[in-house]
Design an enzyme around this catalytic site. Structure first.
Site, mmCIF file in Angstrom:
data_model
loop_
_atom_site.group_PDB
_atom_site.id
_atom_site.type_symbol
_atom_site.label_atom_id
_atom_site.label_comp_id
_atom_site.label_asym_id
_atom_site.label_seq_id
_atom_site.Cartn_x
_atom_site.Cartn_y
_atom_site.Cartn_z
ATOM 1 C CE LYS A 100 -7.706 -1.590 5.609
ATOM 2 N NZ LYS A 100 -8.200 -1.543 4.220
ATOM 3 N NE ARG A 131 -3.321 -2.347 2.986
ATOM 4 C CZ ARG A 131 -2.964 -3.376 3.743
ATOM 5 N NH1 ARG A 131 -1.775 -3.368 4.343
ATOM 6 N NH2 ARG A 131 -3.761 -4.408 3.925
#
Length: 458
Positions: A307, A282
């Site tokens: 995350k 990401r």
């Protein structure tokens, strides 16, 4: 408190000595700008406690007769940073730009400076005034609920943004202060007619209901309404799966990205693209990488606390390791910080790391250069689609190598930093190549069964 302004320009020279100005002409412009400002301060005979907005406006009016507005705005920011330096050194009490930003809750110093350049500065400043955070009638309730959830270990950043936007709406409509919360939410939902806003309003209503329930257990929690989220799901945009040729074109453009003031930037963007595609990272994970996270000997890279609060160690392909070696050597030659906790992707503007927003802006610019996105707008492929492409192309390689992808999905989920394979399934986009490989695998598996059934028929 040390005296300023001085007569020999020694303080300006000390400030310039702290800056990492790459261009040989930059110190000339900085010195010219700061000396002109210091002359205005000296003429007005300001004491350190009298450094106010009037002094800055006097300098702006004087310089406006000589410089274009864009040049003046740029050099006003030089003065703004110099004033911050003087505050840190204890030579002045405060920076008037910082004071105005706090007073008007402005987004940035640049916004304040642009307002001061207007013909009616007071009116311009009022037009940019922003509401204080959580100053509405529900502000305390929302602030306390955010603090409670974060104290319980939740990040609660997305929900905090919902509360903040709703709080600004309530402050802009004081007539709703005496209305029930349900009426406030109805007006907030009617403020915009998009599906995403309706879904956010539903999530906000549930979060507010939880906050009220924590404050008063007799308050019944709100029953969820799945319809707004379903409406958003119907508008879901299909990811763009980059082909190997697309990725090669993006990498070639990154290598030649125009950046005369930051020579390391093209190689930085190239390496970011390599990691985003080859490791499925990401953008936030790319931005948070430190030097200590790269282990070229073991051929791994460590992704920490991303995350779902998960960390993982990822093995990298030889091509990705080669790109990292080249980048690290160029980074060392640029005399970037070499401490283990320094940002892997570093730029010399402020001696800091790239933020995820800065990375996204540069990589989207590369997509536009490649002709994959229009010059403006959000249409076309996204940078996050590289992560989708990583998954699809990985499964394709498994099919072509005779590996059953279903057996490997738990490993792929772990590599991507997912809690389980259900999150990974979202990234599996059925392309023509993937459908062809899956059909061929099924034909190979099912053909003998069909032949056997035909043989046993009477």
């Amino acid at each position: 408190m040390n005296p300023w302004p001085d007569t020999d320009g020694r303080i300006i020279e000390r400030y310039l000595g702290r800056l990492r100005l790459r261009s040989p002409t930059s110190p000339i412009y900085y010195r010219q700008t700061l000396r002109s400002f210091q002359e205005v301060v000296a003429r007005r005979q300001c004491s350190p406690s009298e450094m106010s907005r009037d002094v800055l406006e006097a300098w702006l009016r004087e310089r406006a007769a000589q410089w274009p507005e864009t040049t003046l705005l740029h050099r006003a920011r030089i003065v703004d940073r110099f004033l911050d330096f003087l505050v840190q050194e204890g030579m002045i009490v405060s920076n008037p730009v910082a004071n105005l930003r706090a007073e008007y809750h402005a987004k940035s110093d640049k916004t304040i400076l642009r307002a001061l350049l207007a013909s009616d500065a007071d009116q311009a400043l009022e037009s940019i005034r922003r509401f204080p955070p959580f100053g509405s009638v529900l502000g305390n309730l929302m602030r306390d609920h955010i603090a409670l959830m974060q104290a319980r270990g939740y990040r609660y950043q997305t929900q905090a943004r919902w509360f903040w936007r709703f709080d600004r709406f309530l402050q802009a409509h004081p007539e709703l202060a005496r209305e029930p919360v349900s009426v406030m939410l109805q007006h907030w939902a009617a403020a915009r007619r998009t599906a995403n806003h309706a879904a956010e309003c539903e999530r906000l209503a549930r979060a507010l209901s939880k906050a009220q329930h924590h404050l008063d257990p007799d308050t019944k929690p709100r029953r969820p309404d799945p319809r707004p989220a379903q409406q958003v799901a119907r508008q879901w945009r299909r990811p763009h799966i980059y082909s190997p040729e697309d990725v090669r074109r993006l990498l070639d453009i990154a290598r030649t990205y125009p950046s005369p003031r930051a020579p390391l930037r093209p190689l930085s963007l190239y390496t970011m693209l390599v990691l985003a595609y080859c490791a499925g990272l990401r953008l936030g994970e790319v931005a948070r990488l430190n030097l200590a996270d790269v282990d070229l000997v073991a051929g791994t890279i460590t992704i920490r606390e991303t995350k779902f609060f998960k960390s993982r160690i990822l093995p990298l392909a030889d091509s990705a390791l080669s790109a990292l070696r080249e980048y690290l050597e160029a980074r060392r030659q640029e005399k970037a910080p070499q401490s283990p906790d320094s940002g892997l992707f570093w730029h010399d503007q402020g001696n800091a790391r790239y933020t995820s927003h800065a990375i996204a802006g540069c990589l989207v610019d590369i997509l536009r250069w490649a002709g994959m996105k229009p010059a403006k707008g959000k249409a076309g492929p996204r940078i996050h689609d590289l992560r989708h492409s990583f998954v699809v192309n990985r499964i394709l390689e498994w099919y072509r190598s005779g590996i059953n992808p279903q057996d490997k999905l738990p490993f792929l989920a772990t590599y991507l930093g997912h809690r389980d394979i259900h999150s990974t399934l979202v990234y599996i986009t059925v392309t023509q190549e993937l459908l062809q490989e899956a059909s061929e695998r099924f034909r190979t598996f099912g053909a003998p069964c069909l032949l056997a059934s035909e043989e046993v028929q009477p």
